[in-house]
Scaffold this motif. Structure first.
Motif, PDB file in Angstrom:
ATOM      1  N   ALA A 104       7.255  11.773 -38.601  1.00  8.75           N
ATOM      2  CA  ALA A 104       6.455  10.556 -38.466  1.00  8.75           C
ATOM      3  C   ALA A 104       6.833   9.782 -37.205  1.00  8.75           C
ATOM      4  O   ALA A 104       5.959   9.319 -36.456  1.00  8.75           O
ATOM      5  CB  ALA A 104       6.636   9.679 -39.701  1.00  8.75           C
ATOM      6  N   ILE A 105       8.119   9.638 -36.955  1.00  7.91           N
ATOM      7  CA  ILE A 105       8.574   8.886 -35.775  1.00  7.91           C
ATOM      8  C   ILE A 105       8.172   9.610 -34.492  1.00  7.91           C
ATOM      9  O   ILE A 105       7.755   8.980 -33.516  1.00  7.91           O
ATOM     10  CB  ILE A 105      10.099   8.657 -35.842  1.00  7.91           C
ATOM     11  CG1 ILE A 105      10.421   7.667 -36.977  1.00  7.91           C
ATOM     12  CG2 ILE A 105      10.624   8.143 -34.508  1.00  7.91           C
ATOM     13  CD1 ILE A 105      11.904   7.461 -37.210  1.00  7.91           C
TER      14      ILE A 105
ATOM     15  N   ILE B 194      -3.416   3.913 -34.157  1.00  7.06           N
ATOM     16  CA  ILE B 194      -3.111   4.796 -35.275  1.00  7.06           C
ATOM     17  C   ILE B 194      -2.797   3.973 -36.514  1.00  7.06           C
ATOM     18  O   ILE B 194      -2.256   2.871 -36.439  1.00  7.06           O
ATOM     19  CB  ILE B 194      -1.943   5.746 -34.945  1.00  7.06           C
ATOM     20  CG1 ILE B 194      -0.693   4.966 -34.523  1.00  7.06           C
ATOM     21  CG2 ILE B 194      -2.364   6.729 -33.861  1.00  7.06           C
ATOM     22  CD1 ILE B 194       0.521   5.849 -34.263  1.00  7.06           C
ATOM     23  N   SER B 195      -3.134   4.520 -37.658  1.00 10.37           N
ATOM     24  CA  SER B 195      -2.884   3.862 -38.939  1.00 10.37           C
ATOM     25  C   SER B 195      -1.812   4.628 -39.702  1.00 10.37           C
ATOM     26  O   SER B 195      -1.369   5.713 -39.282  1.00 10.37           O
ATOM     27  CB  SER B 195      -4.167   3.833 -39.769  1.00 10.37           C
ATOM     28  OG  SER B 195      -4.539   5.153 -40.156  1.00 10.37           O
ATOM     29  N   ALA B 196      -1.414   4.090 -40.838  1.00  5.62           N
ATOM     30  CA  ALA B 196      -0.428   4.778 -41.667  1.00  5.62           C
ATOM     31  C   ALA B 196      -0.960   6.117 -42.164  1.00  5.62           C
ATOM     32  O   ALA B 196      -0.204   7.074 -42.340  1.00  5.62           O
ATOM     33  CB  ALA B 196      -0.025   3.893 -42.842  1.00  5.62           C
ATOM     34  N   SER B 197      -2.274   6.208 -42.388  1.00 12.71           N
ATOM     35  CA  SER B 197      -2.848   7.483 -42.827  1.00 12.71           C
ATOM     36  C   SER B 197      -2.744   8.529 -41.724  1.00 12.71           C
ATOM     37  O   SER B 197      -2.518   9.714 -42.000  1.00 12.71           O
ATOM     38  CB  SER B 197      -4.307   7.299 -43.259  1.00 12.71           C
ATOM     39  OG  SER B 197      -5.085   6.804 -42.198  1.00 12.71           O
TER      40      SER B 197
ATOM     41  N   LEU C 229       6.285   1.003 -36.089  1.00 11.38           N
ATOM     42  CA  LEU C 229       5.414   1.215 -34.936  1.00 11.38           C
ATOM     43  C   LEU C 229       5.385  -0.027 -34.046  1.00 11.38           C
ATOM     44  O   LEU C 229       5.357   0.095 -32.813  1.00 11.38           O
ATOM     45  CB  LEU C 229       4.003   1.564 -35.415  1.00 11.38           C
ATOM     46  CG  LEU C 229       2.953   1.825 -34.340  1.00 11.38           C
ATOM     47  CD1 LEU C 229       3.360   2.983 -33.443  1.00 11.38           C
ATOM     48  CD2 LEU C 229       1.596   2.105 -34.993  1.00 11.38           C
ATOM     49  N   ARG C 230       5.411  -1.202 -34.641  1.00 10.80           N
ATOM     50  CA  ARG C 230       5.452  -2.434 -33.833  1.00 10.80           C
ATOM     51  C   ARG C 230       6.730  -2.499 -33.000  1.00 10.80           C
ATOM     52  O   ARG C 230       6.717  -2.992 -31.868  1.00 10.80           O
ATOM     53  CB  ARG C 230       5.332  -3.668 -34.734  1.00 10.80           C
ATOM     54  CG  ARG C 230       3.919  -3.929 -35.225  1.00 10.80           C
ATOM     55  CD  ARG C 230       3.780  -5.314 -35.826  1.00 10.80           C
ATOM     56  NE  ARG C 230       4.549  -5.452 -37.050  1.00 10.80           N
ATOM     57  CZ  ARG C 230       4.090  -5.137 -38.261  1.00 10.80           C
ATOM     58  NH1 ARG C 230       2.860  -4.648 -38.394  1.00 10.80           N
ATOM     59  NH2 ARG C 230       4.821  -5.298 -39.341  1.00 10.80           N
TER      60      ARG C 230
END
Length: 320
Positions: A221-222, A233-236, A265-266
């Motif tokens: 993910a990272i 981009i979103s969490a999905s 992400l922020r």
């Protein structure tokens, strides 16, 4: 991932046929509208793609009916009084009230007295993105179980959220031109809606979700975030890249980083903004432009977050 072009529209008319045509195009091709007297109708909207914010005012009593409104339509009455019939029940709303016009796909009717309302139309796909970032997301479509806000405090929270989006995002040309800012605002509105109005979005995570919330999932993910931080981009999207469910990726970040995917992400985007500030020419760049580029709509919030992370205000970095 979303991309959007912000479009501002203003409509002002006394012509019933023109008013009906405008509303049918904007909300429902089969919209019904009737008034016993001549009236003026004004509609100012900002359409970002994933959501639309509109301020609507009219001077007559309108009887309206809709069969299939697009998206989730949330209304905040400012000065108008509205009697709405939907699903066999009738409700009356006055200034300050917040409510869903109807459940997605269900017909409704309303008698709208003279006055002003604020309308937010949310694309249903944004609701799915936000709901599934929570570790308790139920598989399947979201169903709203009541059309009124849970309580007065959550109704106020919705009003505060739309006020922020209108004032800080949509009224800032630099910020609203950035897809990252619009995507963040859309998910902020969706999260506020899911909190404010009763729905079926949440239940317990599965055993598979817990098993998938591993350090390997976190690493994938990272890596995806680092590579695509400049995109909306979103969490999905993050979960898809990690090859797990949305609940699993949320659990992975909570378990191993004590945060959420979007908060992480922020942090990445804040570091990218710092990098740009270090390299920028202060004669050609501004703090606000760089912040907006990386999805930070509010100058004051960006400054506070930057100062907390780097010990100096961003302007000092830019001018160094």
């Amino acid at each position: 991932m979303t991309s959007s072009t912000v479009q501002t529209r203003h409509f002002d008319s006394w012509d019933p046929a023109a008013i009906h045509g405008f509303l049918s195009t904007a909300y429902d091709p089969k919209l019904r509208i009737r008034s016993k007297a001549r009236y003026r109708f004004t509609h100012h909207s900002v359409d970002t793609g994933p959501f639309t914010m509109a301020t609507v005012h009219h001077t007559g009593q309108l009887d309206m009916g809709a069969n299939n409104l697009e998206g989730l339509v949330i209304t905040h009455t400012r000065t108008a009084r509205i009697d709405r019939a939907c699903g066999g029940s009738t409700n009356r709303f006055g200034p300050g009230d917040v409510y869903l016009v109807t459940k997605p796909g269900e017909p409704c009717s309303a008698r709208w007295q003279p006055g002003e309302v604020e309308i937010c139309v949310l694309d249903l796909s944004v609701l799915e993105q936000v709901a599934t970032t929570a570790p308790t997301r139920r598989p399947g479509p979201i169903r709203f179980t009541d059309l009124g806000a849970v309580d007065a405090a959550l109704a106020r929270q919705w009003r505060n959220t739309t006020s922020y989006v209108n004032g800080v995002v949509l009224n800032n040309p630099t910020a609203s031109a950035q897809p990252l800012v619009i995507g963040n605002a859309a998910r902020m509105l969706a999260a506020a809606a899911l909190v404010a109005f009763p729905n079926t979005a949440f239940t317990e995570p599965t055993a598979a979700d817990r098993n998938d919330a591993s350090t390997a999932t976190l690493r994938r993910a990272i890596n995806f975030m680092e590579e695509h931080a400049d995109r909306d981009i979103s969490a999905s999207d993050i979960a898809g890249a990690a090859g797990v469910s949305l609940r699993a990726v949320q659990l992975a970040f909570r378990r191993h980083r004590g945060t959420t995917p979007m908060a992480y992400l922020r942090r990445i985007r804040l570091a990218r903004a710092h990098h740009d500030l270090v390299l920028a020419d202060p004669r050609q760049e501004t703090v606000s432009a760089i912040a907006s580029r990386w999805g930070f709509a509010s100058h004051s919030r960006f400054t506070a977050r930057y100062h907390a992370s780097y010990g100096v205000p961003p302007r000092e970095t830019l001018n160094a």
